[in-house]
Design a protein around this motif. Structure first.
Motif, PDB file in Angstrom:
ATOM      1  N   ALA A   1     -13.924   5.875  -6.723  1.00 38.67           N
ATOM      2  CA  ALA A   1     -13.854   4.408  -6.731  1.00 38.67           C
ATOM      3  C   ALA A   1     -12.957   3.892  -5.609  1.00 38.67           C
ATOM      4  O   ALA A   1     -12.056   4.586  -5.143  1.00 38.67           O
ATOM      5  CB  ALA A   1     -13.341   3.901  -8.073  1.00 38.67           C
ATOM      6  N   PHE A   2     -13.190   2.623  -5.225  1.00 36.54           N
ATOM      7  CA  PHE A   2     -12.410   1.974  -4.169  1.00 36.54           C
ATOM      8  C   PHE A   2     -10.924   1.947  -4.483  1.00 36.54           C
ATOM      9  O   PHE A   2     -10.094   1.829  -3.573  1.00 36.54           O
ATOM     10  CB  PHE A   2     -12.915   0.543  -3.958  1.00 36.54           C
ATOM     11  CG  PHE A   2     -12.447  -0.443  -4.989  1.00 36.54           C
ATOM     12  CD1 PHE A   2     -11.236  -1.115  -4.842  1.00 36.54           C
ATOM     13  CD2 PHE A   2     -13.198  -0.705  -6.127  1.00 36.54           C
ATOM     14  CE1 PHE A   2     -10.791  -2.017  -5.808  1.00 36.54           C
ATOM     15  CE2 PHE A   2     -12.768  -1.592  -7.093  1.00 36.54           C
ATOM     16  CZ  PHE A   2     -11.555  -2.251  -6.938  1.00 36.54           C
ATOM     17  N   LYS A   3     -10.562   2.057  -5.763  1.00 35.73           N
ATOM     18  CA  LYS A   3      -9.172   1.870  -6.181  1.00 35.73           C
ATOM     19  C   LYS A   3      -8.220   2.859  -5.518  1.00 35.73           C
ATOM     20  O   LYS A   3      -7.011   2.638  -5.470  1.00 35.73           O
ATOM     21  CB  LYS A   3      -9.067   1.999  -7.696  1.00 35.73           C
ATOM     22  CG  LYS A   3      -9.856   0.925  -8.413  1.00 35.73           C
ATOM     23  CD  LYS A   3      -9.017   0.191  -9.429  1.00 35.73           C
ATOM     24  CE  LYS A   3      -9.757  -1.040  -9.923  1.00 35.73           C
ATOM     25  NZ  LYS A   3      -8.885  -1.949 -10.657  1.00 35.73           N
ATOM     26  N   VAL A   4      -8.776   3.954  -5.011  1.00 33.99           N
ATOM     27  CA  VAL A   4      -7.921   4.944  -4.373  1.00 33.99           C
ATOM     28  C   VAL A   4      -7.320   4.397  -3.071  1.00 33.99           C
ATOM     29  O   VAL A   4      -6.295   4.883  -2.606  1.00 33.99           O
ATOM     30  CB  VAL A   4      -8.720   6.247  -4.129  1.00 33.99           C
ATOM     31  CG1 VAL A   4      -9.578   6.153  -2.889  1.00 33.99           C
ATOM     32  CG2 VAL A   4      -7.810   7.457  -4.090  1.00 33.99           C
ATOM     33  N   ARG A   5      -7.951   3.388  -2.511  1.00 34.74           N
ATOM     34  CA  ARG A   5      -7.394   2.783  -1.284  1.00 34.74           C
ATOM     35  C   ARG A   5      -6.042   2.127  -1.574  1.00 34.74           C
ATOM     36  O   ARG A   5      -5.041   2.402  -0.900  1.00 34.74           O
ATOM     37  CB  ARG A   5      -8.377   1.742  -0.716  1.00 34.74           C
ATOM     38  CG  ARG A   5      -9.698   2.346  -0.248  1.00 34.74           C
ATOM     39  CD  ARG A   5     -10.673   1.240   0.198  1.00 34.74           C
ATOM     40  NE  ARG A   5     -11.954   1.790   0.611  1.00 34.74           N
ATOM     41  CZ  ARG A   5     -12.271   2.128   1.868  1.00 34.74           C
ATOM     42  NH1 ARG A   5     -11.396   1.951   2.846  1.00 34.74           N
ATOM     43  NH2 ARG A   5     -13.449   2.625   2.149  1.00 34.74           N
ATOM     44  N   GLY A   6      -6.021   1.231  -2.566  1.00 35.64           N
ATOM     45  CA  GLY A   6      -4.781   0.540  -2.898  1.00 35.64           C
ATOM     46  C   GLY A   6      -3.727   1.483  -3.454  1.00 35.64           C
ATOM     47  O   GLY A   6      -2.540   1.406  -3.102  1.00 35.64           O
ATOM     48  N   ALA A   7      -4.163   2.404  -4.320  1.00 37.50           N
ATOM     49  CA  ALA A   7      -3.218   3.346  -4.921  1.00 37.50           C
ATOM     50  C   ALA A   7      -2.582   4.228  -3.851  1.00 37.50           C
ATOM     51  O   ALA A   7      -1.369   4.477  -3.867  1.00 37.50           O
ATOM     52  CB  ALA A   7      -3.939   4.199  -5.971  1.00 37.50           C
ATOM     53  N   SER A   8      -3.386   4.689  -2.887  1.00 34.08           N
ATOM     54  CA  SER A   8      -2.847   5.546  -1.827  1.00 34.08           C
ATOM     55  C   SER A   8      -1.888   4.762  -0.942  1.00 34.08           C
ATOM     56  O   SER A   8      -0.868   5.293  -0.485  1.00 34.08           O
ATOM     57  CB  SER A   8      -3.977   6.114  -0.961  1.00 34.08           C
ATOM     58  OG  SER A   8      -4.828   6.924  -1.736  1.00 34.08           O
ATOM     59  N   ASN A   9      -2.201   3.500  -0.695  1.00 32.59           N
ATOM     60  CA  ASN A   9      -1.297   2.703   0.131  1.00 32.59           C
ATOM     61  C   ASN A   9       0.058   2.539  -0.547  1.00 32.59           C
ATOM     62  O   ASN A   9       1.106   2.646   0.104  1.00 32.59           O
ATOM     63  CB  ASN A   9      -1.914   1.335   0.431  1.00 32.59           C
ATOM     64  CG  ASN A   9      -1.106   0.561   1.448  1.00 32.59           C
ATOM     65  OD1 ASN A   9      -0.651   1.135   2.441  1.00 32.59           O
ATOM     66  ND2 ASN A   9      -0.883  -0.714   1.193  1.00 32.59           N
ATOM     67  N   ALA A  10       0.036   2.317  -1.858  1.00 31.56           N
ATOM     68  CA  ALA A  10       1.302   2.178  -2.586  1.00 31.56           C
ATOM     69  C   ALA A  10       2.079   3.490  -2.561  1.00 31.56           C
ATOM     70  O   ALA A  10       3.273   3.528  -2.247  1.00 31.56           O
ATOM     71  CB  ALA A  10       1.031   1.733  -4.022  1.00 31.56           C
ATOM     72  N   VAL A  11       1.390   4.585  -2.863  1.00 30.56           N
ATOM     73  CA  VAL A  11       2.071   5.889  -2.967  1.00 30.56           C
ATOM     74  C   VAL A  11       2.618   6.348  -1.616  1.00 30.56           C
ATOM     75  O   VAL A  11       3.766   6.789  -1.512  1.00 30.56           O
ATOM     76  CB  VAL A  11       1.102   6.948  -3.529  1.00 30.56           C
ATOM     77  CG1 VAL A  11       1.617   8.366  -3.264  1.00 30.56           C
ATOM     78  CG2 VAL A  11       0.890   6.731  -5.021  1.00 30.56           C
ATOM     79  N   PHE A  12       1.822   6.229  -0.562  1.00 31.75           N
ATOM     80  CA  PHE A  12       2.270   6.760   0.736  1.00 31.75           C
ATOM     81  C   PHE A  12       3.147   5.769   1.496  1.00 31.75           C
ATOM     82  O   PHE A  12       3.705   6.101   2.534  1.00 31.75           O
ATOM     83  CB  PHE A  12       1.070   7.226   1.562  1.00 31.75           C
ATOM     84  CG  PHE A  12       0.510   8.518   1.057  1.00 31.75           C
ATOM     85  CD1 PHE A  12       1.089   9.727   1.434  1.00 31.75           C
ATOM     86  CD2 PHE A  12      -0.557   8.537   0.163  1.00 31.75           C
ATOM     87  CE1 PHE A  12       0.601  10.926   0.944  1.00 31.75           C
ATOM     88  CE2 PHE A  12      -1.053   9.732  -0.331  1.00 31.75           C
ATOM     89  CZ  PHE A  12      -0.472  10.934   0.061  1.00 31.75           C
ATOM     90  N   GLY A  13       3.302   4.541   0.949  1.00 33.62           N
ATOM     91  CA  GLY A  13       4.216   3.572   1.559  1.00 33.62           C
ATOM     92  C   GLY A  13       5.638   3.701   1.027  1.00 33.62           C
ATOM     93  O   GLY A  13       6.558   3.084   1.570  1.00 33.62           O
ATOM     94  N   LEU A  14       5.833   4.497  -0.007  1.00 37.27           N
ATOM     95  CA  LEU A  14       7.186   4.692  -0.555  1.00 37.27           C
ATOM     96  C   LEU A  14       8.019   5.545   0.392  1.00 37.27           C
ATOM     97  O   LEU A  14       7.515   6.479   1.014  1.00 37.27           O
ATOM     98  CB  LEU A  14       7.104   5.401  -1.922  1.00 37.27           C
ATOM     99  CG  LEU A  14       6.429   4.643  -3.075  1.00 37.27           C
ATOM    100  CD1 LEU A  14       6.298   5.564  -4.287  1.00 37.27           C
ATOM    101  CD2 LEU A  14       7.205   3.379  -3.447  1.00 37.27           C
ATOM    102  N   SER A  15       9.308   5.223   0.491  1.00 42.68           N
ATOM    103  CA  SER A  15      10.224   6.105   1.231  1.00 42.68           C
ATOM    104  C   SER A  15      10.400   7.386   0.420  1.00 42.68           C
ATOM    105  O   SER A  15      10.077   7.425  -0.776  1.00 42.68           O
ATOM    106  CB  SER A  15      11.576   5.426   1.410  1.00 42.68           C
ATOM    107  OG  SER A  15      12.225   5.339   0.149  1.00 42.68           O
ATOM    108  N   ASP A  16      10.926   8.423   1.056  1.00 37.21           N
ATOM    109  CA  ASP A  16      11.132   9.675   0.327  1.00 37.21           C
ATOM    110  C   ASP A  16      12.045   9.472  -0.879  1.00 37.21           C
ATOM    111  O   ASP A  16      11.827  10.051  -1.947  1.00 37.21           O
ATOM    112  CB  ASP A  16      11.720  10.744   1.259  1.00 37.21           C
ATOM    113  CG  ASP A  16      10.665  11.290   2.209  1.00 37.21           C
ATOM    114  OD1 ASP A  16       9.466  11.014   1.989  1.00 37.21           O
ATOM    115  OD2 ASP A  16      11.037  11.976   3.191  1.00 37.21           O
ATOM    116  N   ALA A  17      13.064   8.633  -0.694  1.00 36.95           N
ATOM    117  CA  ALA A  17      14.001   8.373  -1.808  1.00 36.95           C
ATOM    118  C   ALA A  17      13.277   7.662  -2.955  1.00 36.95           C
ATOM    119  O   ALA A  17      13.406   8.044  -4.127  1.00 36.95           O
ATOM    120  CB  ALA A  17      15.173   7.531  -1.318  1.00 36.95           C
ATOM    121  N   GLU A  18      12.472   6.648  -2.597  1.00 36.20           N
ATOM    122  CA  GLU A  18      11.730   5.905  -3.631  1.00 36.20           C
ATOM    123  C   GLU A  18      10.707   6.799  -4.327  1.00 36.20           C
ATOM    124  O   GLU A  18      10.418   6.646  -5.515  1.00 36.20           O
ATOM    125  CB  GLU A  18      10.979   4.730  -2.994  1.00 36.20           C
ATOM    126  CG  GLU A  18      11.862   3.583  -2.510  1.00 36.20           C
ATOM    127  CD  GLU A  18      11.099   2.565  -1.666  1.00 36.20           C
ATOM    128  OE1 GLU A  18      11.426   1.381  -1.740  1.00 36.20           O
ATOM    129  OE2 GLU A  18      10.160   2.976  -0.929  1.00 36.20           O
TER     130      GLU A  18
END
Lengths: 321, 321
Positions: free
Chosen positions: B56-73
């Motif tokens: 599903a398309f939802k992996v686009r938004g989910a991946s952006n959130a996950v890979f936009g986190l800093s290592d600490a976050e």
């Protein structure tokens, strides 16, 4: 073909076919699935002929036959006998050229298939569901219409047309170790042999067949054509026997014929629908079924798989019984 | 998002998202069907997010959130509540980054969905199938794990990620007059608005909704968010209400919200499976259903359609009841 001598189609015939049919077919996509790669241990490349015009690879060969006729030859149209995808494909191709297409189908063929043939402009003459009736009715139709007979697979024009599929597959992938395709009468496998034996002779060609219609496997081991007596399998496109022309290619170029059980075929079909989100026929699931049943043969290899067609009755799926 | 102030994602956020997620998503193909073109009188371009990672398309938004986190976050992982594709997608993305993903799901969610979340490495905490229970359980999970909450749609990172889909669609087609996408919470539609209002402001954006969950249509006409009380529709991805962020995009950039009945949705779903040979969810059939119900609006136009997902229970198809 009015000429009864066996003409073996060449690589140049395939190239000419590709130019000829390009305006009438899709260059279908090649899909991959990391889930299925992990499951099989191989790298799989699925050539999606279920997305092809008229829903199956058969439109390649049918279009090559139809558009290769001279205007004089084309006048009387084309004719064939088929209860499956060849009937649809020939009707589609003849419709695109604007010439008559006469199809002899058993009266017991599914109404949906008959409707689809008529939807493409094909004219149906019904026969009884026996070889005797089909041959008698077909002879009458051919004599009456004078149409050019396009055999579903034992025709050099058809085989040259089917060979365009693996040419595209090679262009769309970065080298393959093997190609696996279903085998019924052998049209797709013969086209694959024709193309790859010239273009990429290092690629192994594996034919995949239902255990319950394993005439090609037995022919391959015996060294001569063995025809099954009324085989029964869910992979209904694969019940027909090899003929001289397709046997030529199978006996000379195929590396092996592998088989799968009915349960294995249905499991592979459902798995592909579920994971790859594509609608495909039971016949198209036979390659993956044989790969899953023979993982050692394919592990670590780059494997092309021909998804031959997608014309399925959505009201009678094999796992909903 | 820990920040409660509303941040409106920008076109640059979408561009950054596309770079960020490219290694983890498919650039899905755009398919066409001459049959459906003829039936609708329009030229339809289907963006096949049913072939997307995790289905599903939802992996686009989910991946952006996950890979936009800093290592600490990222250390404490991510968490969400969802019984559908967002749960799968966030689990997939977190799995690719190697961080924990906690998902609150109603205990009544289909076993297949739970298995799929676990298959991607997600950890499930079950709640009762009520808003009160879900909120209480989710608050506990978030407090315990410290994970970053990624809302299924009302999150600027998610919307920026979903916007990458229509960017690809514009690149893959030669100009469009309209784009039609399903609307539930409004994540996909908001991303589409975000991208097209900048990239191709001449393209009309039409939201497609089930009649039986027409809160977005009523909100659109009323000029403020109206939430349905427990809507019931076969398009189960579209039951959730708009929120402030998605309402911002819907109210500013959507040209119209069209609806379709349950029968129209099932018919369009089956027709697409049959003719295009693709497996897609009922939610994904709502755009075609609304087009077929409003042919005059679309005749002669070039129309992009987002096929949002393909995660279907093959043992419970809506036309086999």
């Amino acid at each position: 073909m009015k000429d009864t001598a066996m003409y073996i189609p060449t690589f140049d015939d395939m190239l000419a076919a590709h130019d000829r049919i390009a305006p009438y077919i899709h260059r279908t996509p090649v899909l991959t699935s990391s889930f299925l790669n992990e499951l099989t241990g191989a790298q799989l490349f699925f050539k999606c002929e279920n997305f092809q015009k008229a829903g199956a690879f058969k439109v390649r060969g049918a279009s090559n036959a139809v558009f290769g006729l001279s205007d004089a030859e084309a006048k009387a149209g084309v004719c064939t006998h088929s209860s499956g995808n060849h009937a649809l494909s020939l009707s589609y191709a003849a419709g695109r050229r604007g010439i008559p297409c006469n199809v002899v189908m058993p009266r017991t063929a599914p109404q949906a298939k008959k409707d689809a043939v008529r939807g493409y402009g094909g004219m149906i003459t019904e026969c009884e569901p026996s070889t005797t009736s089909r041959e008698a009715v077909f002879a009458e139709v051919q004599a009456r219409t004078g149409g050019d007979f396009v055999h579903p697979y034992n025709d050099p024009r058809v085989i040259a047309g089917q060979g365009t599929c693996s040419r595209e597959l090679m262009e769309q992938t970065d080298g393959l170790d093997m190609v696996v395709a279903p085998i019924g009468g052998g049209g797709m496998i013969s086209g694959t042999c024709l193309t790859l034996s010239h273009l990429a002779p290092e690629v192994q060609i594996i034919a995949a067949e239902p255990e319950q219609a394993d005439d090609a496997a037995r022919s391959f081991r015996a060294g001569h054509i063995i025809a099954d007596d009324a085989p029964d399998t869910i992979a209904d496109g694969l019940k027909v026997p090899l003929k001289d022309l397709t046997w030529h290619f199978v006996s000379n170029h195929v590396s092996d014929v592998l088989t799968a059980s009915e349960d294995q075929i249905v499991d592979a079909m459902k798995l592909t629908w579920k994971r790859m989100k594509i609608v495909m026929e039971a016949s198209s699931a036979v390659p993956l079924a044989t790969i899953l049943a023979n993982k050692d043969r394919f592990a670590g290899k780059r494997v092309g798989i021909i998804i031959t067609g997608g014309n399925v009755d959505l009201d009678a799926l094999p796992w909903s019984n």
